[in-house]
Write an enzyme that holds these catalytic residues in place. Structure first.
Site, PDB file in Angstrom:
ATOM      1  N   ARG A 102       4.865  46.842  45.803  1.00  9.53           N
ATOM      2  CA  ARG A 102       4.450  47.752  44.722  1.00  9.53           C
ATOM      3  C   ARG A 102       3.227  48.508  45.216  1.00  9.53           C
ATOM      4  NH1 ARG A 102       3.787  46.903  38.255  1.00  9.53           N
ATOM      5  NH2 ARG A 102       6.037  46.984  38.520  1.00  9.53           N
ATOM      6  N   HIS A 129      10.981  53.566  40.308  1.00  7.40           N
ATOM      7  CA  HIS A 129      10.937  52.166  39.851  1.00  7.40           C
ATOM      8  C   HIS A 129      12.390  51.683  39.734  1.00  7.40           C
ATOM      9  CE1 HIS A 129       9.424  48.544  38.341  1.00  7.40           C
ATOM     10  NE2 HIS A 129       8.893  48.914  37.194  1.00  7.40           N
ATOM     11  N   GLN A 132      13.416  48.382  37.764  1.00 10.97           N
ATOM     12  CA  GLN A 132      13.351  48.538  36.313  1.00 10.97           C
ATOM     13  C   GLN A 132      14.660  49.120  35.781  1.00 10.97           C
ATOM     14  OE1 GLN A 132      10.753  47.895  33.972  1.00 10.97           O
ATOM     15  NE2 GLN A 132      12.494  48.281  32.625  1.00 10.97           N
ATOM     16  N   ASP A 223       7.942  55.809  28.218  1.00 11.35           N
ATOM     17  CA  ASP A 223       7.016  55.055  29.073  1.00 11.35           C
ATOM     18  C   ASP A 223       5.621  55.628  28.809  1.00 11.35           C
ATOM     19  OD1 ASP A 223       5.892  53.472  31.079  1.00 11.35           O
ATOM     20  OD2 ASP A 223       6.618  54.715  32.730  1.00 11.35           O
ATOM     21  N   CYS A 263       9.948  50.420  29.287  1.00 12.97           N
ATOM     22  CA  CYS A 263       9.831  49.484  30.419  1.00 12.97           C
ATOM     23  C   CYS A 263       8.700  48.478  30.224  1.00 12.97           C
ATOM     24  CB  CYS A 263       9.643  50.264  31.717  1.00 12.97           C
ATOM     25  SG  CYS A 263       8.203  51.344  31.678  1.00 12.97           S
ATOM     26  N   ARG A 291      15.117  42.057  33.559  1.00 12.78           N
ATOM     27  CA  ARG A 291      14.494  42.221  34.879  1.00 12.78           C
ATOM     28  C   ARG A 291      14.833  41.006  35.751  1.00 12.78           C
ATOM     29  NH1 ARG A 291      10.139  45.538  35.473  1.00 12.78           N
ATOM     30  NH2 ARG A 291      10.678  45.250  37.680  1.00 12.78           N
TER      31      ARG A 291
END
Ligand code: CP
Ligand code: NVA
Length: 306
Positions: A102, A129, A132, A223, A263, A291
């Site tokens: 990340r 991402h 996700q 988001d 998310c 996830r």
């Protein structure tokens, strides 16, 4: 089963449509416990940004596969003291079986992937991402039974999550509409890739009109207005983004069966109201759980778990 054996996942565009569907099917089987897989390998997590869901779900997924995890926070490695990425990648390659990263620049992730022979997974960059969106698609598939022909509307910042949603929806045969304020468009190259994948069979629509974008949508998604690394801009962004809040009024324009996804982490009263995120159409907790299942399927496929 070993469709992705030894492969990197740097972008959702690394997957074909059939590979995406296979991964979602594998995730469904693992979630239902009809299938149990083991791999006994070691995953490294190298995260330069905060994480709750991604860190914990990757860790638990690897433990459930019989493997182990090393949390390599950059502050406790020589990365924080300037050891070149190229050197770090070649050394970690000799110890680990798979690495989830990340970070900020997609280019940094690509350098890691070029220098490490082991599979490298994008656990979030400023550009994408993908993990996700695997969980998001799993959640949508669970609710509607299949994905093709559905419409997902994303309202807010054209950020990493929006970019991966465009690619994921195009691969899944879904229509995708991104409603964003002027100046906050998704990445132009990713838009082009998504449109190429969609190949005029489904829509990839960009608009500044959240109401028009929401009409009839099956999934309404948002988001944060300022992502990690953009905190200093938050004050300037908020007034611009105010018309892009997911409220009960906006949701009422969507399909009556529509679900709401986020998310997480969420900022109630900013990109989404408390009423909507706590309401009956919100599936954010199932989405967060997924996830784990989606990443377990990804790890099992990449590592050739049996
Ligand atoms: N959605 C998500 O990636 O959450 P974390 O930042 O907590 O990992
Ligand atoms: N767009 C957000 C997603 C967090 C999971 C960020 O990058 O901070």
């Amino acid at each position: 089963m070993a469709a992705l054996f030894g492969r990197d996942l740097l972008s959702l565009a690394d997957l074909t449509s059939s590979e995406l569907h296979e991964l979602l099917e594998l995730a469904t089987q693992l979630k239902s416990q009809k299938l149990k897989l083991q791999c006994h390998q070691v995953l490294g997590l190298l995260f330069s940004k905060a994480s709750t869901r991604t860190r914990v779900s990757f860790t638990v997924a690897m433990y459930q596969l019989g493997g182990q995890v090393i949390d390599l926070h950059p502050n406790v490695t020589q990365v924080s003291r300037g050891e070149p990425i190229q050197d770090t990648a070649r050394v970690l390659d000799r110890y680990l079986d798979v690495l989830a990263i990340r970070t900020f620049a997609q280019q940094e992730l690509e350098i890691f992937a070029n220098y490490a022979k082991i599979p490298v997974i994008n656990a979030l960059t400023d550009l994408e991402h993908p993990c996700q969106v695997l969980a998001d698609l799993l959640t949508i598939q669970e609710k509607f039974g299949s994905l093709a022909g559905l419409t997902l509307t994303y309202v807010g910042d054209g950020n990493n999550v929006a970019n991966s949603l465009m690619l994921g929806c195009a691969l899944a045969g879904m229509n995708v509409r991104i409603a964003f304020p002027s100046g906050y468009a998704p990445d132009a190259e990713v838009v082009e890739k998504a449109r190429n994948i969609a190949n005029h069979q489904t829509e990839v629509i960009l608009t500044h009109d959240p109401e028009a974008a929401t009409k009839g949508a099956h999934v309404l998604y948002t988001d944060v207005w300022a992502s990690m690394g953009q905190e200093a801009e938050a004050g300037d962004r908020f007034p611009v983004f105010q018309p892009y809040q997911i409220s009960q009024q906006l949701l009422s324009l969507a399909d009556p069966e529509a679900i709401v996804l986020h998310c997480l982490p969420a900022h109630r009263g900013e990109e989404i109201t408390n009423e909507v995120i706590e309401g009956s159409q919100s599936k954010v907790w199932d989405q967060a759980e997924n996830r784990l299942h989606a990443q377990k399927a990804l790890l099992a496929s990449i590592l050739g778990a049996k």
